[in-house]
Design a protein around this motif. Structure first.
Motif, mmCIF file in Angstrom:
data_model
loop_
_atom_site.group_PDB
_atom_site.id
_atom_site.type_symbol
_atom_site.label_atom_id
_atom_site.label_comp_id
_atom_site.label_asym_id
_atom_site.label_seq_id
_atom_site.Cartn_x
_atom_site.Cartn_y
_atom_site.Cartn_z
ATOM 1 N N TRP A 522 0.848 -1.192 0.000
ATOM 2 C CA TRP A 522 0.000 0.000 0.000
ATOM 3 C C TRP A 522 0.888 1.248 0.000
ATOM 4 N N ILE A 523 0.638 2.144 -0.954
ATOM 5 C CA ILE A 523 1.268 3.464 -0.900
ATOM 6 C C ILE A 523 0.266 4.431 -0.296
ATOM 7 N N ILE A 524 0.658 5.065 0.792
ATOM 8 C CA ILE A 524 -0.177 6.109 1.395
ATOM 9 C C ILE A 524 0.309 7.445 0.829
ATOM 10 N N TYR A 525 -0.477 7.989 -0.081
ATOM 11 C CA TYR A 525 -0.105 9.208 -0.805
ATOM 12 C C TYR A 525 -0.920 10.408 -0.325
ATOM 13 N N GLY A 526 -0.285 11.565 -0.243
ATOM 14 C CA GLY A 526 -1.022 12.813 -0.270
ATOM 15 C C GLY A 526 -1.317 13.134 -1.728
ATOM 16 N N ASP A 527 -2.334 13.953 -1.974
ATOM 17 C CA ASP A 527 -2.636 14.267 -3.372
ATOM 18 C C ASP A 527 -1.530 15.102 -4.001
ATOM 19 N N GLY A 528 -0.791 15.837 -3.177
ATOM 20 C CA GLY A 528 0.351 16.577 -3.705
ATOM 21 C C GLY A 528 1.484 15.656 -4.102
ATOM 22 N N SER A 529 1.869 14.760 -3.219
ATOM 23 C CA SER A 529 3.008 13.870 -3.495
ATOM 24 C C SER A 529 2.718 12.890 -4.624
ATOM 25 N N LEU A 530 1.452 12.547 -4.846
ATOM 26 C CA LEU A 530 1.104 11.639 -5.933
ATOM 27 C C LEU A 530 1.596 12.170 -7.277
ATOM 28 N N GLY A 531 1.616 13.489 -7.408
ATOM 29 C CA GLY A 531 2.003 14.090 -8.673
ATOM 30 C C GLY A 531 3.410 13.742 -9.117
ATOM 31 N N TYR A 532 4.268 13.390 -8.186
ATOM 32 C CA TYR A 532 5.650 13.075 -8.531
ATOM 33 C C TYR A 532 5.788 11.728 -9.256
ATOM 34 N N SER A 533 4.944 10.772 -8.924
ATOM 35 C CA SER A 533 5.185 9.420 -9.458
ATOM 36 C C SER A 533 3.932 8.693 -9.928
ATOM 37 N N LEU A 534 2.869 9.412 -10.221
ATOM 38 C CA LEU A 534 1.652 8.787 -10.754
ATOM 39 C C LEU A 534 1.963 7.962 -12.007
ATOM 40 N N ILE A 535 2.881 8.445 -12.837
ATOM 41 C CA ILE A 535 3.209 7.772 -14.100
ATOM 42 C C ILE A 535 3.790 6.374 -13.865
ATOM 43 N N GLU A 536 4.298 6.085 -12.655
ATOM 44 C CA GLU A 536 4.875 4.767 -12.404
ATOM 45 C C GLU A 536 3.820 3.661 -12.373
ATOM 46 N N PHE A 537 2.536 4.017 -12.413
ATOM 47 C CA PHE A 537 1.519 2.973 -12.567
ATOM 48 C C PHE A 537 1.700 2.241 -13.897
ATOM 49 N N ASP A 538 2.251 2.934 -14.867
ATOM 50 C CA ASP A 538 2.606 2.260 -16.119
ATOM 51 C C ASP A 538 3.703 1.219 -15.871
ATOM 52 N N THR A 539 4.656 1.556 -15.030
ATOM 53 C CA THR A 539 5.736 0.614 -14.690
ATOM 54 C C THR A 539 5.171 -0.622 -14.001
ATOM 55 N N TYR A 540 4.266 -0.413 -13.039
ATOM 56 C CA TYR A 540 3.658 -1.564 -12.343
ATOM 57 C C TYR A 540 2.922 -2.473 -13.326
ATOM 58 N N THR A 541 2.258 -1.862 -14.291
ATOM 59 C CA THR A 541 1.495 -2.649 -15.271
ATOM 60 C C THR A 541 2.435 -3.456 -16.163
ATOM 61 N N ARG A 542 3.462 -2.801 -16.693
ATOM 62 C CA ARG A 542 4.373 -3.471 -17.622
ATOM 63 C C ARG A 542 5.170 -4.589 -16.942
ATOM 64 N N HIS A 543 5.560 -4.370 -15.707
ATOM 65 C CA HIS A 543 6.404 -5.345 -15.015
ATOM 66 C C HIS A 543 5.610 -6.288 -14.107
ATOM 67 N N LYS A 544 4.281 -6.187 -14.180
ATOM 68 C CA LYS A 544 3.408 -7.080 -13.406
ATOM 69 C C LYS A 544 3.780 -7.074 -11.931
ATOM 70 N N THR A 545 3.861 -5.876 -11.385
ATOM 71 C CA THR A 545 4.148 -5.690 -9.958
ATOM 72 C C THR A 545 3.035 -4.840 -9.347
ATOM 73 N N PRO A 546 1.844 -5.396 -9.197
ATOM 74 C CA PRO A 546 0.702 -4.597 -8.749
ATOM 75 C C PRO A 546 0.826 -4.092 -7.313
ATOM 76 N N VAL A 547 0.382 -2.860 -7.106
ATOM 77 C CA VAL A 547 0.368 -2.248 -5.784
ATOM 78 C C VAL A 547 -0.975 -1.555 -5.597
ATOM 79 N N ILE A 548 -1.223 -1.123 -4.370
ATOM 80 C CA ILE A 548 -2.432 -0.345 -4.072
ATOM 81 C C ILE A 548 -2.008 1.036 -3.610
ATOM 82 N N ALA A 549 -2.646 2.067 -4.153
ATOM 83 C CA ALA A 549 -2.381 3.434 -3.711
ATOM 84 C C ALA A 549 -3.629 4.013 -3.065
#
Length: 637
Positions: A522-549
């Motif tokens: 689980w990633i506990i994100y603030g809505d501000g901090s999410l902006g830094y790495s939201l794009i890494e959801f593409d990384t999780y998808t491509r590398h089949k490493t699912p997480v929850i935010a």
């Protein structure tokens, strides 16, 4: 090889150094003086003794991969570039998994997470110039968090340094202040010893990041480098012949002795340990204490003492513990000796305080919060951190320069039969119960709009499985989580550390999921901090490493606004919008869930978990939250 210059020979023909060499060569040949210096300068004896195999297809990237493999490295995190392609390709061939992220900082954060959770070195490889400058914040974070990370960077060919080659900057000046060890590889035969030493330095003493710069010409095969160098052909004039010889000599020196066998095994680490006399002195102090307390910092989780051994030692001692950083979860979800509330009061009343890897910086009010009459035992691998602010607000009774986990283990062995005063433990426990009851009551208060963030975390706490891992990336929302969520076990909580860096979430979660693929991350994100790495959801998808935010969406930089608005009467720069982050995640291959005022929080969180388990995909829960008074008066620095 687009990162090579188009024609090295053209740019070198009028080089002043070559003209100077031609003059030197002629002078020494005529006068017969300085021949030894000339031979040494151009490595001629070594080249003659170690002939170059000019037909070999091998390249320097293979040697880097062999050392990494010999040291048990399982992952290399990267954002690719032509400078480092040989390393990535060779590593994959040896079974090292290459994981490419969408930002270089995320690659280093992922390596940092692997280092913390595995007890070994995390590795990131990025291309030259902007690829490396993009990692600076993440490397500094690793330095302050004392994480052993190896950063591999590409560079322009050595012969082109300072000549305007693509992405050529003074990279060493950037990383020397941030890293324990920095090196530039100048020939292929140096690759193995340099990488071995870097991996040793990263883990020795106080762990931290190290940096190796690989000029592009030490990574590619001979024939390709020779072609790009322009070392072929015949020179007509005398100066051209000298230039031709200079380039050939440079090339031969790069490859001389390149493929001779070298030992790739790990070097012995240098780790400081407390002496027996020092441990015995601390045993005596604690045995006479009525109100002792442990304050733990992340350093306590470092090898060589396993975290399970550390945990058993603490349970044996029975001394109340306040856990911080990577030690959160060390004692499990619920422990009789772990205290979470009113630490300031406990420190004022304690008669013995053991700073076990904890540092007297802003997190301990620079030492001002320690009881004036308390005896203080400080343990740290780093001498500077050991005495931080000791000249101003506090002074250690015993300062132990040594490994924290091993010290605590030895301390427990020396205190056989010791029992901490049960009344003292009971007093601190009652305070915890009282404070947490008050927090639960506050969690039931309805904000003007949306959901109470405290209630969100109280309900999440009831649903987290025993193998869950929590990654903290944010300000106000994450600080609330730290008071309510209980990490389930050792090494199940990841936060940036003393640097307070935003943007760690994407990389940390990636590294955590790879280390613990069976865990619910689980990633506990603030809505501000999410902006830094939201794009890494593409990384999780491509590398089949699912997480929850889990996003605390209050449409603002709330931790800053808490001070700025009452102090200056303006929220300028602190206002965001209630964005549809869940929809953005769906565009990157994840599933999105919106949780708002009319929803059952528990039902929605269960839905998130079911999607995660059954679909094997990442899930982003966009939780609309209102303002809470829970953290009013808190200070962000």
């Amino acid at each position: 090889m687009s990162d090579f210059l188009p024609s090295w020979a053209t740019r070198l023909k009028m080089d002043e150094q070559l003209v100077a060499f031609a003059t030197l060569f002629v002078s020494t040949a005529v006068i017969g003086l300085g021949i030894g210096a000339l031979l040494s300068k151009f490595h001629l004896p070594y080249i003659w003794a170690h002939p170059v195999d000019k037909k070999s297809k091998r390249h320097g990237g293979e040697l880097v991969a062999e050392v990494l493999k010999a040291h048990g490295v399982q992952y290399v995190f990267t954002l690719p570039g032509g400078h480092i392609s040989p390393i990535l390709v060779a590593s994959e061939k040896l079974g090292i998994r290459i994981v490419d992220t969408r930002h270089e900082a995320s690659a280093v954060f992922a390596a940092d997470a692997v280092a913390r959770m595995s007890g070994s070195v995390g590795v990131a490889a990025v291309t030259a110039g902007p690829g490396l400058t993009n990692t600076v914040t993440a490397v500094k974070n690793a330095q302050m968090a004392e994480s052993p990370v190896l950063l591999i960077g590409g560079a322009a060919a050595s012969i082109l340094k300072g000549r305007g080659a693509l992405q050529d900057i003074d990279q060493m000046s950037l990383f020397k202040p941030l890293c324990k060890y920095c090196a530039t590889v100048i020939s292929i035969r140096d690759i193995v010893p340099v990488v071995c030493r870097a991996l040793k330095e990263a883990q020795s003493g106080t762990p931290g990041p190290v940096f190796i710069e690989f000029p592009i010409d030490v990574l590619y095969p001979y024939e390709l480098v020779a072609k790009e160098l322009g070392a072929g052909g015949e020179g007509k004039s005398f100066v051209q012949k000298i230039v031709k010889w200079y380039l050939s000599n440079y090339l031969d020196n790069l490859f001389a002795g390149a493929w001779e066998p070298r030992d790739t095994r790990p070097l012995k680490l240098n780790i400081p340990f407390a002496s027996g006399d020092t441990v015995e002195k601390c045993v005596e102090i604690i045995s006479n204490a009525k109100k002792p307390v442990f304050i733990f910092g992340s350093q306590a989780t470092l090898p060589p003492t396993p975290v399970d051994v550390l945990r058993r030692s603490l349970e044996k001692l029975g001394i109340p513990c306040f856990l911080g950083g990577m030690t959160r979860g060390l004692l499990g979800q619920k422990s009789k000796i772990q205290m979470r509330q009113r630490r300031r009061d406990a420190l004022k009343e304690a008669d013995v305080i053991i700073l076990a890897g904890a540092v007297c910086d802003f997190r301990l009010s620079y030492g001002r919060g320690l009881g004036r009459k308390a005896k203080i035992i400080a343990v740290n691998r780093n001498k500077e951190q050991l005495y931080k602010n000791a000249d101003m607000f506090w002074k250690p009774t015993v300062a132990v320069l040594g490994d924290v986990g091993t010290f605590v283990r030895d301390l427990a062995a020396g205190l056989v039969g010791y029992e901490c005063d049960p009344e003292w433990v009971s007093t601190l426990r009652e305070r915890d119960v009282e404070k947490e009851a008050a927090n639960k009551k506050m969690a039931e208060e309805l904000p003007d709009v949306h959901l109470n963030p405290m209630k969100v975390f109280n309900e999440l706490e009831e649903l987290l499985p025993s193998n869950s891992i929590l990654v903290a990336d944010g300000g106000d929302f994450v600080a609330t989580a730290a008071y309510i969520l209980r990490p389930r076990g050792p090494l199940t909580w990841l936060d940036p550390g003393a640097f307070g860096t935003l943007g760690v979430g994407g990389g940390f979660a990636l590294g955590a999921k790879l280390c613990r693929p069976e865990s619910e991350v689980w990633i506990i994100y603030g809505d501000g901090s999410l902006g830094y790495s939201l794009i890494e959801f593409d990384t999780y998808t491509r590398h089949k490493t699912p997480v929850i935010a889990l996003i605390g969406n209050d449409a603002g930089w709330t931790q800053i606004a808490r001070e700025q608005v009452p102090t200056f009467g303006s929220s300028v720069g602190c206002d965001l919008a209630h964005c549809d982050y869940h929809k953005a995640a769906e565009g990157l291959g994840a599933r999105g869930i919106l949780i708002g005022r009319g929803d059952s929080i528990t039902d929605k969180l269960k839905e998130v978990q079911n999607i995660y388990k059954e679909g094997g995909v990442s899930v982003l829960a966009n939780v609309l939250i209102g303002k809470s008074k829970f953290r009013e008066g808190s200070i962000s620095v």
